[in-house]
Scaffold this active site. Structure first.
Site, PDB file in Angstrom:
ATOM      1  N   SER A  30       0.799  -1.227   0.000  1.00 65.06           N
ATOM      2  CA  SER A  30       0.000   0.000   0.000  1.00 65.06           C
ATOM      3  C   SER A  30       0.832   1.277   0.000  1.00 65.06           C
ATOM      4  O   SER A  30       0.446   2.270  -0.611  1.00 65.06           O
ATOM      5  CB  SER A  30      -0.982   0.003   1.174  1.00 65.06           C
TER       6      SER A  30
ATOM      7  N   HIS B 277       1.512   4.851   4.217  1.00 64.72           N
ATOM      8  CA  HIS B 277       0.743   5.377   3.087  1.00 64.72           C
ATOM      9  C   HIS B 277       1.145   6.821   2.802  1.00 64.72           C
ATOM     10  O   HIS B 277       1.380   7.207   1.649  1.00 64.72           O
ATOM     11  CB  HIS B 277      -0.757   5.319   3.397  1.00 64.72           C
TER      12      HIS B 277
END
Length: 201
Positions: free
Chosen positions: A123, A177
């Site tokens: 991610s 992220h």
């Protein structure tokens, strides 16, 4: 309009997305080896905050905790990775994935410290691709402006959400992220300074 064989071949070659599919296959192979075949050594590829090996900062971006984890990441890798590969080719999408994923791992390690356990997942790299896919399309052409607006609002929404979630214990590495997204911005900024200014079209 008639196309000759050479032109058709070039179009087919351009749309094969070898870089994106190579990244997807690597993620799937490691996931199957880890969760399907239960090969214990795969866990050495996770980023171990308490005693990290240098290679784990790279390998962790190819590892996943469960099917829901990998399926979501691969969906976005497929969509946004293709957008990057269309503009920058195989080397562009693979290097963007690796550089942004590395940045995500480093930021996560620096933020969480040695007591956080493990980090894994694509991610952080994918968030980097979110940003790269938008910034490489910046242009005054009306189609490009529309693309940037459509993609950009989604990306900004996701990043703001990650900032709001920072510090919340929910099993998601929101810092990674954000790290991947910030490295994506830095990567494109550096490349724009290094490359000659392209003509607007």
């Amino acid at each position: 309009m008639l196309l000759d064989d050479n032109q058709t071949g070039k179009n087919k070659l351009k749309n094969t997305y070898n870089g994106v599919f190579a990244l997807i296959i690597i993620n799937l192979v490691i996931f199957i080896a880890d969760k399907g075949l239960n090969l214990g050594f795969i866990r050495n590829l996770y980023l171990n905050f308490s005693s990290p090996s240098w290679y784990q900062f790279f390998t962790a971006m190819f590892c996943h905790a469960n099917w829901a984890h990998i399926s979501g990441n691969l969906f976005f890798l497929y969509i946004f990775g293709k957008l990057v590969e269309e503009e920058e080719g195989v080397i562009g999408v693979v290097s963007s994935y690796l550089i942004c994923g590395l940045g995500a791992s480093v930021m996560s390690f620096l933020f969480h410290g040695s007591s956080a356990g493990y980090s894994l997942g694509a991610s952080g790299a994918v968030f980097g691709l979110f940003v790269v896919s938008v910034l490489i399309k910046l242009s005054w052409h009306w189609r490009r402006v529309l693309e940037v607006i459509i993609l950009g609002q989604f990306v900004v929404e996701r990043i703001l959400f990650e900032f709001r979630q920072t510090g919340i214990t929910d099993g998601v590495d929101h810092v990674a992220h954000i790290g991947g997204a910030l490295v994506g911005v830095a990567l494109i900024t550096v490349l724009m300074r290094l490359e000659p200014v392209k003509k607007l079209h």
